[in-house]
Design a protein around this motif. Structure first.
Motif, PDB file in Angstrom:
ATOM      1  N   LEU A 226      46.226  32.666  56.318  1.00 12.54           N
ATOM      2  CA  LEU A 226      46.922  33.924  56.102  1.00 12.54           C
ATOM      3  C   LEU A 226      46.486  34.958  57.146  1.00 12.54           C
ATOM      4  CD1 LEU A 226      48.848  35.161  53.903  1.00 12.54           C
ATOM      5  CD2 LEU A 226      46.797  36.120  52.869  1.00 12.54           C
TER       6      LEU A 226
ATOM      7  N   PRO B 233      51.502  45.100  46.764  1.00 14.35           N
ATOM      8  CA  PRO B 233      50.493  44.738  45.763  1.00 14.35           C
ATOM      9  C   PRO B 233      50.870  43.488  44.977  1.00 14.35           C
ATOM     10  CG  PRO B 233      51.055  47.065  45.612  1.00 14.35           C
ATOM     11  CD  PRO B 233      52.030  46.452  46.549  1.00 14.35           C
ATOM     12  N   HIS B 234      49.851  42.772  44.549  1.00  9.62           N
ATOM     13  CA  HIS B 234      50.114  41.495  43.887  1.00  9.62           C
ATOM     14  C   HIS B 234      50.837  41.680  42.560  1.00  9.62           C
ATOM     15  CE1 HIS B 234      46.874  41.781  40.834  1.00  9.62           C
ATOM     16  NE2 HIS B 234      46.189  42.389  41.767  1.00  9.62           N
ATOM     17  N   TRP B 235      50.667  42.874  41.921  1.00  7.09           N
ATOM     18  CA  TRP B 235      51.321  43.053  40.629  1.00  7.09           C
ATOM     19  C   TRP B 235      52.826  43.298  40.774  1.00  7.09           C
ATOM     20  CZ3 TRP B 235      47.168  46.257  42.146  1.00  7.09           C
ATOM     21  CH2 TRP B 235      47.551  47.479  42.738  1.00  7.09           C
TER      22      TRP B 235
ATOM     23  N   LYS C 181      51.562  44.933  52.781  1.00 11.69           N
ATOM     24  CA  LYS C 181      50.523  45.106  51.760  1.00 11.69           C
ATOM     25  C   LYS C 181      51.149  45.300  50.380  1.00 11.69           C
ATOM     26  CE  LYS C 181      47.003  45.687  54.887  1.00 11.69           C
ATOM     27  NZ  LYS C 181      45.875  44.772  55.028  1.00 11.69           N
TER      28      LYS C 181
ATOM     29  N   GLU D 295      39.267  31.367  36.875  1.00  9.51           N
ATOM     30  CA  GLU D 295      40.565  31.445  36.206  1.00  9.51           C
ATOM     31  C   GLU D 295      40.991  30.057  35.740  1.00  9.51           C
ATOM     32  OE1 GLU D 295      42.662  33.945  35.502  1.00  9.51           O
ATOM     33  OE2 GLU D 295      41.632  35.602  36.508  1.00  9.51           O
TER      34      GLU D 295
ATOM     35  N   GLN E 153      46.089  38.584  58.100  1.00 11.12           N
ATOM     36  CA  GLN E 153      46.036  39.880  57.418  1.00 11.12           C
ATOM     37  C   GLN E 153      45.614  40.956  58.417  1.00 11.12           C
ATOM     38  OE1 GLN E 153      44.761  39.377  52.961  1.00 11.12           O
ATOM     39  NE2 GLN E 153      43.182  38.415  54.169  1.00 11.12           N
TER      40      GLN E 153
ATOM     41  N   TRP F 283      52.649  39.575  50.669  1.00 11.96           N
ATOM     42  CA  TRP F 283      51.379  40.149  51.133  1.00 11.96           C
ATOM     43  C   TRP F 283      51.019  39.389  52.391  1.00 11.96           C
ATOM     44  CZ3 TRP F 283      47.733  43.876  49.762  1.00 11.96           C
ATOM     45  CH2 TRP F 283      46.490  43.777  50.407  1.00 11.96           C
TER      46      TRP F 283
ATOM     47  N   GLN G 231      36.640  33.498  42.067  1.00 14.42           N
ATOM     48  CA  GLN G 231      37.226  34.000  40.816  1.00 14.42           C
ATOM     49  C   GLN G 231      38.387  33.112  40.379  1.00 14.42           C
ATOM     50  OE1 GLN G 231      39.958  37.673  41.209  1.00 14.42           O
ATOM     51  NE2 GLN G 231      38.787  37.739  43.115  1.00 14.42           N
ATOM     52  N   TRP G 232      39.011  32.451  41.344  1.00 13.90           N
ATOM     53  CA  TRP G 232      40.156  31.608  41.020  1.00 13.90           C
ATOM     54  C   TRP G 232      39.725  30.287  40.390  1.00 13.90           C
ATOM     55  CZ3 TRP G 232      44.131  34.376  40.485  1.00 13.90           C
ATOM     56  CH2 TRP G 232      44.262  35.549  41.257  1.00 13.90           C
TER      57      TRP G 232
ATOM     58  N   GLN H 244      43.823  30.003  48.014  1.00 18.14           N
ATOM     59  CA  GLN H 244      42.758  30.155  47.025  1.00 18.14           C
ATOM     60  C   GLN H 244      43.287  30.437  45.624  1.00 18.14           C
ATOM     61  OE1 GLN H 244      39.097  32.327  48.893  1.00 18.14           O
ATOM     62  NE2 GLN H 244      40.891  32.864  50.120  1.00 18.14           N
ATOM     63  N   GLN H 245      44.325  31.279  45.526  1.00 18.96           N
ATOM     64  CA  GLN H 245      44.808  31.647  44.191  1.00 18.96           C
ATOM     65  C   GLN H 245      45.373  30.428  43.452  1.00 18.96           C
ATOM     66  OE1 GLN H 245      45.287  33.272  47.194  1.00 18.96           O
ATOM     67  NE2 GLN H 245      46.826  34.856  46.816  1.00 18.96           N
TER      68      GLN H 245
ATOM     69  N   VAL I 187      34.161  35.889  46.095  1.00 23.50           N
ATOM     70  CA  VAL I 187      35.356  36.531  45.543  1.00 23.50           C
ATOM     71  C   VAL I 187      36.485  35.505  45.398  1.00 23.50           C
ATOM     72  CG1 VAL I 187      37.051  38.356  45.849  1.00 23.50           C
ATOM     73  CG2 VAL I 187      34.660  38.764  46.430  1.00 23.50           C
ATOM     74  N   GLY I 188      36.544  34.560  46.290  1.00 18.74           N
ATOM     75  CA  GLY I 188      37.525  33.478  46.149  1.00 18.74           C
ATOM     76  C   GLY I 188      37.251  32.642  44.911  1.00 18.74           C
TER      77      GLY I 188
END
Lengths: 889, 186
Positions: A458, A571-573, A569, A46, A460, A582, A42-43, A17-18, A39-40
């Motif tokens: 994925l 984080p993406h940052w 987990k 972007e 999770q 992730w 949002q990409w 999705q990203q 929520v997906g």
């Protein structure tokens, strides 16, 4: 899934999705992504921020349309005409990505000379057998090379067997296929496809689909100009494409477009299949499906012979990664039967039960109605509302001897015996229903450990937060303890049929007062281990000699190094945008499938802007921003020796490593029931005949000959005017599937408090419908009521020379919970796509009239009377085209 | 006078907060407010159970109860967001309509009865074995290998964990049940 599987080699979303943010053009079709994957989405936004064009092609103007660059209205069920028009545009205007198409697809392969196309046979392909109602696919094959069916398909070919097709078919090694690198030979795939779609002109598209020529041309050009070396585009689709009798072929059309434009395997490219449930991808990978085993191995069929060796022979490809099917099946058998599975007994292969051509759920419902299925366990699903033809579902439940329903709340499926439309109408009476019912409260996701596999493959992990209360238990607990009790009961049995249970490995450790089995121990088995008990790191380490065990080969690696990779987990940052740390994606944590195709023949990215993976000549390996979906050390110029087998037979220039020839299949010679190429057919129920061919609807679609599943008259048959409107069903953000997880929740019920039907102002005027008032919608199956929502988001379509209105229904409602209402599936029928047995609820026909529906026995009386009138009209008037041999009711 | 001075409009003017969005909108009570999540004993990372986007969730736990569910900012897919469904997860988990006890309806029964969980399990096992015996097909009517029971079916899976789907397929296949299906086909 077979749409993607036969085209590329794996039946799953090719992208994540990203990655939408990297697309230059995004097509959302057969999906209302903003609504249902908010929520997906949002990409997508972007991507828009970065200047991408977002196009939403849909019968309705929805929340997605509101955020798109442009919305193009389309008649429900006409998608193949539209996309076929795009294929035609690409080929007529020389817009394909030439280097990609020539080298990475089967465009150059020549097809056998006995092949005849739908252009030659007025809507049929060669090999149609009208008596058996299926195709002999021999004439579809590559010239000079017999192509064997997808894994599990038997030699006989005449059986209407569905190869799951999640993987590609295999080629039997013989002479190399005939090819024309100039793409000019009249029987090469390229020329066949050109001819096949030659009549799908912009004008035809406009007429078949109800859009304008300008809109269509704008889109086709936008798509083409955003593809190639420097630019890529992604397609997003959901059940708006799969819930048709031509669903698989619909997806195939998009696959053809993306292969021609060179978008598969590229960043911001590919096809993002948007699946609907938390772990629906997982439930097809580790399948609770009748026809496959974990990792898309097939279940053995009653017609199969030759034991394990015969099964392996039929399941394998001599080339590509399906060449190692022996390692996958043996490792699975070792996981299931452990020490009892030895080379001498073929690793307990004979323990596997056999399937027929079709033991799918709609078949099961028919079996329930006939009294053959006596016991049913339903866990986390609500077929009384969620499956097509709700009445048939409930009548089926009433014929069972026993039923177990596991859920959070008392859903309609659990209460059918005292609370249902049939109880209200008197068609069923509680005191006459023999079905014994067990309702078992289920544990919520917060009360258990486990993994979900999402839409981008994925895995999770979700951690347990609290203990379940009272009788609530997870399904892990239920099935584990069921198995434990069964093993105890059958321990002393001498009957050989009980050996599979006696020998089944079932020693998962448990903990806590309720003896909850360890989900991580199960994941470890899914991952697999070697004969020292050490977790395996990759599926290429699996062996066929019984020294490895693995519950699902495509998940091998998720527990590498004894670490639960799905539970990572980071984080993406703290990582790059592919976020490889992730969780964990199958296969082998690759995020973009077929990403070898993001580089040219020399292993260099097609452009810097679109780099993803590339060949590092110094280090002699593939590297980049993603895990390469390729043998890391295989150089781009590797040419396989003649006797190479399995993965070694895939060249360094062939990105589609699961396919027997390593190529993306624009034309699919084997693996699909209804054709090597997609063809526009009308839905099973439609107001129109087929403007392109004499063959009206998919000749191979599954229709039922049962009293419980009657169909509306169609096209210009008499009686079709009694069900004259196109009906489509869909979803809302605030509710979820059949309502079990939303209609019983306060906030969600407040946000969407009532069932409604959407109609255009012109239709409202025509039928006397008032906004906010009531309407009754009817088909040959049943009738429901709904509040009327008049909106110009529901467009009439001008198609086949006349204007037809579309009626829209959300399908979440049932008669229980905090918000109740008519169930849209009471109107739908059980005619199915032949490849995956999915029902066509996206395009059918209906009647609509003002006012509430009749109550009690008056409801079935109303439905029956309307249907009888329609059938009388049909009997007295014009019949359906003779070539359409399927019964219509 | 103190009353007048504590009047928000007066404070807006006096305290340089003319739009009433800052200091003057605060009160002793509002100073004491804190998110429920601040009270939690610990936080657990979960994944949303609704659609297939797979948003990350944070479950806030206090005294063995989930007091709130929020989005997990760490997720590369969702970046902390949740849609209305995911945001309602706490209600899904502990809403008033949730069932906690096994319920049993006997043949031709007109109402639910209570049944202990253990007894329910024993009864279900008994019915599975009975129906399996009654409908076993060692061979099909055409004489081909079957090794199956055509009288039992199982439905569900898309809302369940991979580990659960694995046990379902494994156990039922060993029992000879082939009609194992889920929402992927619906």
């Amino acid at each position: 899934m077979p749409g993607l599987g036969t085209s590329f080699g794996r039946g799953g979303a090719t992208d994540y999705q990203q990655d939408l943010q990297n697309a230059d053009v995004i097509t959302i079709m057969g999906s209302n992504m903003a609504e249902n994957h908010p929520v997906g989405f949002q990409w997508v936004l972007e991507a828009r921020e970065r200047g991408a064009t977002v196009v939403h092609i849909d019968p309705r103007f929805t929340r997605t349309s509101a955020l798109a660059t442009k919305h193009i209205g389309l008649r429900a069920g006409s998608d193949i005409a539209f996309l076929g028009g795009v294929v035609n545009y690409i080929l007529e205007n020389d817009r394909w990505f030439d280097d990609y198409v020539r080298n990475y697809t089967n465009a150059r392969v020549i097809i056998g000379e006995r092949f005849a196309d739908t252009e030659d046979l007025d809507g049929l392909f060669s090999g149609w057998d009208p008596e058996q109602g299926l195709y002999d696919t021999t004439t579809w094959q590559y010239s000079g090379m017999p192509v064997h069916g997808a894994a599990g398909q038997r030699e006989l070919g005449f059986k209407g067997e569905q190869s799951h097709g999640a993987h590609g078919a295999h080629l039997k090694h013989g002479e190399p296929p005939e090819e024309d690198w100039n793409l000019e030979h009249p029987r090469c795939v390229f020329q066949i496809v050109k001819r096949h779609f030659a009549r799908y002109t912009p004008e035809l598209v406009a007429d078949a689909c109800g859009c304008t020529v300008e809109e269509f041309l704008w889109y086709a050009e936008e798509l083409c100009r955003n593809s190639g070396r420097e630019r890529t585009g992604m397609f997003c689709y959901a059940v708006g494409w799969t819930q048709h009798t031509v669903g698989v072929q619909l997806i195939r059309t998009a696959a053809i477009i993306q292969l021609l434009l060179g978008n598969i395997g590229r960043p911001g490219g590919g096809i993002l299949a948007l699946r609907g449930h938390a772990s629906i991808q997982g439930s097809t990978d580790i399948p609770t499906l009748y026809n496959i085993l974990p990792g898309y191995l097939t279940m053995p069929h009653t017609d199969d012979y030759g034991g394990l060796d015969g099964y392996i022979e039929r399941s394998s490809s001599t080339t590509g990664w399906w060449g190692r099917a022996d390692a996958y099946i043996v490792s699975l058998l070792k996981a299931w039967w452990g020490a009892a599975a030895t080379p001498e007994n073929e690793f307990c292969f004979s323990y596997l039960p056999r399937i027929d051509d079709d033991n799918s759920n709609y078949w099961t419902v028919g079996q329930m109605l006939e009294g053959n299925v006596k016991g049913y366990i339903v866990a986390g699903e609500n077929p009384a509302v969620g499956s097509a033809n709700g009445k048939a579902q409930r009548l089926g439940l009433a014929k069972l001897e026993w039923l177990v329903v596991r859920d959070f709340v008392e859903i309609e499926t659990a209460a059918f015996w005292y609370d249902s439309p049939e109880i209200e109408s008197g068609e069923l009476r509680t005191e006459e229903i023999a079905t014994e019912v067990f309702f078992m409260p289920a544990a919520s996701h917060l009360e258990k450990d486990g993994s979900f596999t999402n839409t981008q493959r994925l895995l999770q992990w979700h951690f347990k937060a609290v203990e379940p209360k009272h009788d609530c238990r997870s399904e892990l607990w239920f099935y584990f303890h069921l198995g434990k009790l069964l093993k105890a009961k059958l321990k002393e049995s001498q009957d050989p049929r009980d050996l599979p249970i006696q020998d089944l490995t079932w020693a998962y450790p448990t903990s806590g007062q309720i003896e909850e089995p360890s989900a991580e121990a199960v994941l470890a088995e899914i991952n697999g281990w070697d004969d020292t008990g050490r977790a395996l790191a990759a599926y290429k380490l699996l062996k066929a000699d019984g020294t490895t065990a693995c519950g699902c080969w495509i998940y091998c690696g998720v527990f590498a190094g004894e670490e639960n990779m799905a539970a990572r987990k980071k984080p993406h940052w703290e990582q790059g945008s592919t976020a490889l740390e992730w969780a964990w994606a199958w296969p082998a944590n690759r995020r973009v499938l077929y990403n070898r195709a993001s580089a040219d023949l020399d292993g260099k990215p097609w452009s810097e802007r679109k780099e993803l993976v590339w060949w590092d000549a110094e280090q002699k390996k593939w590297t980049g921003h993603d895990t390469p979906d390729f043998d890391e050390e295989k150089p781009p110029d590797y040419a396989p020796p003649d006797d190479a087998e399995g993965p070694d037979a895939i060249a360094g220039s062939h990105p589609f490593i699961m396919q027997a020839d390593g190529l993306g299949w624009i034309y699919v010679p084997q693996g699909l029931e209804d054709g090597p190429l997609p063809t526009h057919y009308e839905p099973h129920e439609s107001p129109f005949g087929n403007a392109l061919y004499r063959q009206r609807a998919n000749p191979r679609r599954q229709v039922n000959d049962m009293a419980e599943d009657p169909y509306n008259p169609v096209a210009d048959e008499g009686g079709s005017e009694l069900y004259p409107y196109v009906l489509t069903t869909y979803r809302l953000t605030e509710h979820h599937t059949a309502g079990g997880m939303s209609r019983f929740v306060g906030y969600l019920s407040e946000l969407q408090p009532a069932m409604f039907v959407e109609v255009h102002p012109d239709l409202a005027r025509e039928r006397g419908l008032e906004h906010g008032g009531w309407a009754t919608i009817a088909t040959a199956r049943s009738a429901i009521e709904a509040r009327v929502l008049v909106t110009d988001r529901m467009r009439p379509v001008r198609s086949n020379g006349r204007t037809v209105h579309q009626v829209g229904l959300p399908y979440h409602w049932g008669w229980r919970g905090l918000t109740t209402g008519g169930a849209a599936n009471d109107l739908t029928h059980m005619a199915l796509d032949p490849n995956v047995h999915i029902q066509e609820v996206k395009a059918l026909t209906c009647d609509i009239r003002p006012g509430r529906r009749p109550r009690g026995p008056a409801l079935p009386a109303f439905v029956t009377e309307l249907r009888a009138r329609a059938y009388a009209e049909r009997a007295g008037g014009k019949h359906v085209e003779p070539s359409d041999t399927r019964k219509t009711g | 006078m103190r009353l007048v001075n504590s009047w928000p409009v007066v404070r807006q003017v006096r305290e340089g907060d003319p739009l009433g969005l800052g200091k003057s909108a605060r009160s002793p009570r509002s100073e004491r407010l804190a998110p429920r999540t601040a009270e939690a004993d610990h936080v657990v990372q979960s994944i949303c159970p609704y659609c297939a986007v797979g948003c990350g969730q944070l479950a806030y736990v206090k005294s063995g109860e989930v007091i709130q569910v929020e989005g997990d900012p760490a997720s590369p897919i969702s970046r902390g967001r949740l849609c209305p469904k995911g945001a309602a997860s706490k209600s899904l988990h502990s809403g008033p309509l949730r069932e906690y006890k096994v319920k049993y309806r006997r043949p031709y029964g007109t109402h639910w009865e209570e049944l202990p969980l253990e007894q329910a399990m024993d009864m279900i096992v008994e019915r599975i074995l009975r129906t399996r015996d009654e409908t076993w097909q060692e061979e099909t009517p055409e004489g081909k290998p079957g090794k199956r029971t055509m009288g039992i079916a199982n439905l569900g899976g898309a809302t369940l964990d991979n580990e659960e789907n694995y046990l379902i397929k494994k156990l039922l296949t060993a029992l000879g049940v082939v009609q194992v299906e889920n929402q992927a086909r619906i």
